[in-house]
Enzyme design. Structure first.
Site, PDB file in Angstrom:
ATOM      1  N   ASN A 118       0.875  -1.176   0.000  1.00 47.66           N
ATOM      2  CA  ASN A 118       0.000   0.000   0.000  1.00 47.66           C
ATOM      3  C   ASN A 118       0.909   1.222   0.000  1.00 47.66           C
ATOM      4  O   ASN A 118       1.445   1.610   1.042  1.00 47.66           O
ATOM      5  CB  ASN A 118      -0.901  -0.028   1.240  1.00 47.66           C
TER       6      ASN A 118
ATOM      7  N   LYS B 137       3.197   0.712   3.217  1.00 47.76           N
ATOM      8  CA  LYS B 137       2.835  -0.321   4.186  1.00 47.76           C
ATOM      9  C   LYS B 137       2.882  -1.665   3.475  1.00 47.76           C
ATOM     10  O   LYS B 137       2.535  -1.758   2.290  1.00 47.76           O
ATOM     11  CB  LYS B 137       1.436  -0.076   4.741  1.00 47.76           C
TER      12      LYS B 137
ATOM     13  N   ARG C 290      -2.754  -2.036  -3.395  1.00 51.00           N
ATOM     14  CA  ARG C 290      -3.912  -1.156  -3.232  1.00 51.00           C
ATOM     15  C   ARG C 290      -3.746  -0.012  -4.222  1.00 51.00           C
ATOM     16  O   ARG C 290      -2.728   0.689  -4.224  1.00 51.00           O
ATOM     17  CB  ARG C 290      -3.961  -0.589  -1.816  1.00 51.00           C
TER      18      ARG C 290
ATOM     19  N   HIS D 224     -12.837   3.381   0.243  1.00 50.34           N
ATOM     20  CA  HIS D 224     -12.887   2.320   1.265  1.00 50.34           C
ATOM     21  C   HIS D 224     -13.595   1.068   0.743  1.00 50.34           C
ATOM     22  O   HIS D 224     -14.102   0.259   1.516  1.00 50.34           O
ATOM     23  CB  HIS D 224     -13.607   2.802   2.545  1.00 50.34           C
TER      24      HIS D 224
ATOM     25  N   HIS E   1     -17.482   2.381   7.952  1.00 51.59           N
ATOM     26  CA  HIS E   1     -16.020   2.403   8.095  1.00 51.59           C
ATOM     27  C   HIS E   1     -15.658   3.773   8.674  1.00 51.59           C
ATOM     28  O   HIS E   1     -15.682   4.782   7.969  1.00 51.59           O
ATOM     29  CB  HIS E   1     -15.340   2.194   6.732  1.00 51.59           C
TER      30      HIS E   1
ATOM     31  N   GLY F 143     -12.917   5.940  10.679  1.00 46.96           N
ATOM     32  CA  GLY F 143     -11.579   6.153  11.201  1.00 46.96           C
ATOM     33  C   GLY F 143     -11.264   7.624  11.058  1.00 46.96           C
ATOM     34  O   GLY F 143     -12.160   8.466  11.101  1.00 46.96           O
ATOM     35  N   ASN F 144      -9.984   7.969  10.879  1.00 44.17           N
ATOM     36  CA  ASN F 144      -9.642   9.376  10.641  1.00 44.17           C
ATOM     37  C   ASN F 144     -10.296   9.851   9.351  1.00 44.17           C
ATOM     38  O   ASN F 144     -10.737  10.982   9.231  1.00 44.17           O
ATOM     39  CB  ASN F 144      -8.127   9.542  10.580  1.00 44.17           C
TER      40      ASN F 144
ATOM     41  N   ARG G  65     -11.146  16.319   7.422  1.00 44.35           N
ATOM     42  CA  ARG G  65     -11.948  16.636   6.233  1.00 44.35           C
ATOM     43  C   ARG G  65     -13.330  17.138   6.629  1.00 44.35           C
ATOM     44  O   ARG G  65     -13.940  16.652   7.576  1.00 44.35           O
ATOM     45  CB  ARG G  65     -12.087  15.405   5.340  1.00 44.35           C
TER      46      ARG G  65
ATOM     47  N   ARG H 107      -9.558   9.914  20.253  1.00 43.47           N
ATOM     48  CA  ARG H 107      -9.189   9.696  21.656  1.00 43.47           C
ATOM     49  C   ARG H 107      -8.928  11.022  22.367  1.00 43.47           C
ATOM     50  O   ARG H 107      -9.344  11.207  23.525  1.00 43.47           O
ATOM     51  CB  ARG H 107      -7.951   8.793  21.738  1.00 43.47           C
TER      52      ARG H 107
ATOM     53  N   GLY I 177     -14.701   3.002  14.621  1.00 44.01           N
ATOM     54  CA  GLY I 177     -15.827   2.076  14.642  1.00 44.01           C
ATOM     55  C   GLY I 177     -15.556   0.829  15.459  1.00 44.01           C
ATOM     56  O   GLY I 177     -16.445   0.304  16.135  1.00 44.01           O
ATOM     57  N   GLU I 178     -14.313   0.350  15.416  1.00 45.46           N
ATOM     58  CA  GLU I 178     -13.950  -0.867  16.141  1.00 45.46           C
ATOM     59  C   GLU I 178     -13.680  -0.618  17.626  1.00 45.46           C
ATOM     60  O   GLU I 178     -13.847  -1.532  18.444  1.00 45.46           O
ATOM     61  CB  GLU I 178     -12.701  -1.495  15.509  1.00 45.46           C
TER      62      GLU I 178
ATOM     63  N   GLU J 156      -8.274  -5.091   5.097  1.00 43.84           N
ATOM     64  CA  GLU J 156      -8.133  -4.786   3.674  1.00 43.84           C
ATOM     65  C   GLU J 156      -6.962  -5.534   3.049  1.00 43.84           C
ATOM     66  O   GLU J 156      -7.041  -5.966   1.893  1.00 43.84           O
ATOM     67  CB  GLU J 156      -7.956  -3.274   3.488  1.00 43.84           C
TER      68      GLU J 156
END
Length: 400
Positions: A7, A14, A91, A181, A209, A211-212, A242, A286, A334-335, A386
């Site tokens: 990725n 990554k 990806r 996503h 989904h 996240g940030n 965003r 957080r 979400g998790e 993913e």
């Protein structure tokens, strides 16, 4: 088969190496700050130890060469030679209207990905750099597969993906909703059905989904029929930095008042808006929750806006699909954020969503059912994967 998944971002790479027979992750890590001062490779050893190797990494090819060197090294490696890697999955962020599924990479495919650069100028070039680097370092015969973020959403009907602007602009510039996503939404909407023991072809699923960056998808009978991100990842939910949905007239108004051009306006809505822009505290949930607990009113407003946007889209997608059977949470927030899940589900009892709050506050990053047993809609957490989805697509395409 052993599949390497890459990725490539603008300044990062990554990676994960999978043994597909055992579904084991043999190696994983990433390079940060490519082309910048202080670049480094960080990865996990099989025993769980974290290793950081610093070095000057100027571009993606040298970064991938560094990764391949570590994978085959006597000290840190898990394979004896690159010939053990059967294929590489990538990806690729934007496939436009050209790709509705993952594909084996050929010269023709590469040319089409290049044509999509205008739609994702920050993302597709590093994706292409990764593909070309593998070709150079591992040989032209090494199979490579492109897995597109946008492909899963290519099943959307015209009324969902078209914008209300002159049709000629769509014909001229391919301006439409593409969504992102897609690999995550595809994975969790399939996995949640396996987890619950139901047939995807019978289920109406809202996949969240979060996240940030965040997006929701309406997945009806296994296909995406709508999603909250648009032609770019700015549209839809309030995100870390965003803006999400905003009146287009606001953008021209701010440009006029602040005397700024389109590039600056793009930076404002992409980098300085969302949770960060509203709270003035952080883009990290957080830290937002910490500020809320300390009585910070702007952080509280940011959190409330964040949850409200998600709730609105759930209601919209319930209308689009004539009901919901499953609401699935995934992504970092979400998790893991029980507070977010509670705020989103609160007030949706009328449509059959009833959370088991005791269970909700126990679950952080594990697969679990969060709704009470007789909730009409099942609320479930499914951690996204993913990379495994990319590896799985790569394996099936190469074998096929």
């Amino acid at each position: 088969m052993k599949i390497l998944v890459l990725n490539c971002g603008s300044s990062s790479i990554k990676y994960k190496l999978f043994n597909m027979k055992s579904k084991e992750v043999l190696a994983q890590g990433g390079i940060e700050k490519i082309g910048l001062k202080g670049s480094f490779l960080k990865f996990s050893m099989p025993n769980g130890d974290k290793v950081t190797l610093e070095g000057e990494i100027l571009e993606h090819q040298s970064g991938i060469e560094y990764i391949l060197g570590v994978l085959t090294s006597k000290k840190y490696g898990c394979i004896s030679s690159l010939s053990e890697i059967d294929a590489v999955g990538h990806r690729v962020v934007h496939g436009g209207e050209k790709f509705n599924k993952s594909v084996l990479i050929t010269d023709d495919v590469l040319a089409k990905v290049v044509e999509c650069i205008d739609l994702a100028p920050l993302h597709n070039p590093p994706n292409l750099a990764g593909i070309n680097a593998v070709k150079e370092l591992m040989g032209k015969d090494k199979p490579q597969v492109a897995v597109f973020d946008t492909a899963f959403h290519q099943t959307m009907p015209e009324e969902a993906y078209m914008y209300g602007i002159p049709y000629s602009l769509y014909e001229k510039y391919s301006i439409r909703r593409y969504g992102f996503h897609g690999t995550s939404h595809r994975y969790v909407s399939k996995r949640v059905c396996e987890y619950l023991g139901v047939d995807p072809q019978t289920q109406k699923i809202v996949s969240a989904h979060i996240g940030n960056g965040g997006s929701l998808a309406a997945v009806k009978y296994g296909e995406s029929i709508d999603t909250s991100m648009g032609m770019t990842p700015v549209e839809g939910l309030l995100m870390g930095t965003r803006a999400g949905d905003v009146d287009a007239g606001v953008l021209s108004y701010v440009m006029e008042k602040e005397k700024v051009g389109p590039q600056t306006m793009s930076t404002i809505v992409n980098k300085f808006s969302g949770l960060l822009g509203i709270s003035g505290v952080s883009s990290d949930m957080r830290e937002i929750r910490g500020a809320v607990d300390s009585g910070n009113k702007r952080a509280e407003l940011a959190f409330d806006m964040f949850a409200y946007r998600i709730k609105k889209y759930i209601g919209a997608y319930a209308a689009a699909m004539n009901g919901i059977d499953i609401l699935v949470f995934t992504g970092g927030i979400g998790e893991n954020s029980s507070e977010t899940r509670e705020a989103v589900c609160k007030g949706l009892e009328f449509m059959g969503i009833t959370l088991d709050n005791e269970m909700n506050y126990k679950i952080h990053g594990d697969e679990a059912i969060l709704s009470i047993p007789d909730s009409k809609v099942k609320v479930v957490v499914i951690p996204t994967d993913e990379e495994f989805m990319i590896a799985s697509d790569t394996e099936s395409i190469v074998k096929g």
